[in-house]
Enzyme design. Structure first.
Site, short mmCIF file in Angstrom:
data_model
loop_
_atom_site.label_atom_id
_atom_site.label_comp_id
_atom_site.label_asym_id
_atom_site.label_seq_id
_atom_site.Cartn_x
_atom_site.Cartn_y
_atom_site.Cartn_z
N CYS A 184 0.85 -1.19 0.00
CA CYS A 184 0.00 0.00 0.00
C CYS A 184 0.89 1.24 0.00
O CYS A 184 0.66 2.21 -0.73
CB CYS A 184 -0.89 0.04 1.23
SG CYS A 184 -1.87 -1.44 1.55
N ARG A 242 -12.76 -0.35 -1.46
CA ARG A 242 -11.59 0.33 -2.01
C ARG A 242 -10.32 -0.48 -1.75
O ARG A 242 -9.48 -0.65 -2.63
CB ARG A 242 -11.46 1.74 -1.43
CG ARG A 242 -10.41 2.58 -2.13
CD ARG A 242 -10.86 2.93 -3.55
NE ARG A 242 -9.75 3.42 -4.38
CZ ARG A 242 -8.92 2.65 -5.07
NH1 ARG A 242 -9.03 1.33 -5.00
NH2 ARG A 242 -7.98 3.16 -5.80
N CYS A 258 -7.69 -2.24 -4.53
CA CYS A 258 -6.24 -2.05 -4.56
C CYS A 258 -5.52 -3.40 -4.52
O CYS A 258 -4.57 -3.62 -5.27
CB CYS A 258 -5.78 -1.22 -3.35
SG CYS A 258 -5.71 0.56 -3.70
#
Lengths: 101, 271, 111
Positions: free
Chosen positions: B185, B228, B232
């Site tokens: 991330c 979300r 990702c």
């Protein structure tokens, strides 16, 4: 003479079925190995997106008689699961380097 | 020798406390974009991109999430099978509900707003909502809207080792590379924040949880924070975790802590 | 026969050049293909539209990587040189094969 011919056919059929059986179990063996690796990496939370799909496709190929394609797919899944396991090993420590400090 | 002693006495970076982590996290964005006030990060990428901000403000003139808030408000007022209402379970001060989450509860782990809503529904004899359902997203949009202006205030109580463990798990997830593309991330939302991946600018993680759920123009609908996350993880070609899985709840816990002090401003609108 | 030799060499040379062009064309395709290199996601490349900015622009590659093996390694697995690189380890993770990387390198050397 007839007897000899029949037994020749019997032996031939036997060999063919043994060979086919050998190949099928070769697929099963490799499939099981790839699936076990996939489960290992899933347990560590590092499974890639389509490894399970590839294994499913491999089963479908094998079922439809395309053993060559099935084995290629199994190898692809095994490769992915192995690479993902190595990734999990690396990240056991590597993530710490990225922490904002 | 002296150096070894010095290094030996320093705590390992991963063992820095949450508050030290947060200050460093905020400091990272501050040093990258010194002109951007911290409070602005509640607006995500629009804190950093003037052009995109202008488009976004134009969209906000007729908020695409308004219908979702209205539906959420109706759901809030709907009686549950046992005659009770959600307010009896979640709290009577409507603006104080969203800011209580995510929070750590011993033996339950990180409890998000979504989890709390389903627990209340279950206790009142109602069916649990699917975490991607319109009902769940609409109700959380309404509760976010009512809480606008309240600050995120996630706590990792020192006397609850489980809370710190959940925080650490979320932090570890956030910084770990995963998937065939090998991205963490942080690779995009810390290291590369503000940069372009093709036409898209990478948004900051600071302030990310404040504005969810969001209406995404690209998808033509509302999505939750966990959806979300799901997107990702899928995009880096890792197998995504379930919405509201322990993994995603821990990430929400960590990220929300990083954004402590920022105002809740959901629901939002995003490309 | 004597007179034919230079002509023959020319034909061979031309077909080699054509083979090079073909490799470069395939390499370019691999470079831009989203399921293969997808290099434009992060790098500016020639006139590719909407390039990303995570990595440096791909230009003057012969100057920057005079050693072909070094460039090939960088495309194959950038984490060898930099363990925390954001560039996907294309070969180690089975996104590109060594042959595909060779084709991409052929194209990169034209930039």
């Amino acid at each position: 003479m007839d007897r000899a011919r029949v037994s020749k056919h019997v032996i031939g059929a036997l060999l063919v079925s043994l060979f086919a059986g050998g190949c099928a179990s070769e697929f099963d063996r490799r499939f099981d190995e790839a699936e076990r690796l996939r489960q290992d990496v899933a347990a560590r939370g590092y499974e890639w997106i389509n490894t399970a799909d590839i294994l499913e496709q491999a089963q479908a190929s094998e079922a439809s008689g395309d053993l060559a394609a099935a084995l290629v797919l199994v190898e692809q899944a095994r490769f992915q699961a192995t690479a993902a396991l190595l990734q999990a090993d690396r990240e056991a420590e590597a993530w710490k380097r990225r922490v904002v400090r | 020798m002296a150096l070894t002693l010095l290094l030996g006495s320093l705590p390992l970076p991963s063992q820095a406390g949450p508050e030290e982590d947060r200050l460093a996290f905020v400091g990272h964005y501050q040093s990258l974009f010194p002109e951007v006030p911290i409070a602005e990060y509640a607006n995500g990428i629009y804190a950093l991109d003037e052009d995109a901000r202008a488009q976004w403000l134009a969209i906000e003139d007729f908020p695409p999430y308004e219908f979702s808030i209205e539906r959420g408000s109706e759901l809030w007022d709907t009686s549950l099978p046992d005659g009770s209402q959600l307010t009896d379970c979640l709290g009577t001060e409507i603006n104080k509900i969203r800011p209580q989450y995510p929070r750590y509860v011993p033996n339950q782990g990180v409890v998000t707003l979504e989890l709390a809503i389903n627990a209340c529904r279950s206790a009142a004899g109602a069916k649990r909502w699917d975490y991607s359902s319109g009902d769940m997203i609409d109700l959380t949009a309404y509760l976010a809207f009512e809480a606008r202006g309240q600050e995120l205030n996630v706590r990792v109580p020192a006397d609850q080792p489980g809370a710190l463990a959940a925080y650490e798990a979320g932090k570890r997830f956030y910084y770990s590379k995963r998937g065939q593309l090998n991205f963490a991330c942080a690779d995009c939302h810390v290291t590369s924040v503000g940069q372009y991946v093709r036409a898209d600018r990478l948004g900051p993680s600071l302030g990310h949880p404040t504005h969810f759920p969001v209406y995404r123009s690209k998808l033509g609908g509302m999505i939750s924070l966990h959806q979300r996350f799901f997107g990702c993880v899928r995009d880096v070609r890792a197998k995504p975790f379930e919405l509201q899985s322990e993994e995603f709840r821990n990430v929400e816990f960590f990220l929300s802590y990083m954004s402590n002090g920022l105002e809740i401003n959901g629901p939002g609108a995003r490309k | 026969m004597k007179n034919l030799l230079p002509l023959g060499l020319l034909v061979v040379a031309q077909s080699l050049l054509a083979a090079d062009d073909a490799r470069i064309a395939i390499g370019k395709e691999m470079t831009f293909d989203r399921a293969k290199g997808n290099c434009l996601a992060c790098h500016r490349i020639d006139d590719g539209e909407l390039p990303g900015t995570l990595g440096p622009p791909l230009l003057a590659m012969k100057v920057r990587f005079p050693d072909r093996a070094a460039l090939k390694q960088q495309v194959c697995d950038a984490t060898i040189r930099q363990p925390d690189s954001r560039m996907p380890p294309f070969c180690r993770h089975g996104i590109l094969t060594g042959e595909e990387v060779d084709l991409i390198v052929d194209y990169l050397y034209t930039l």
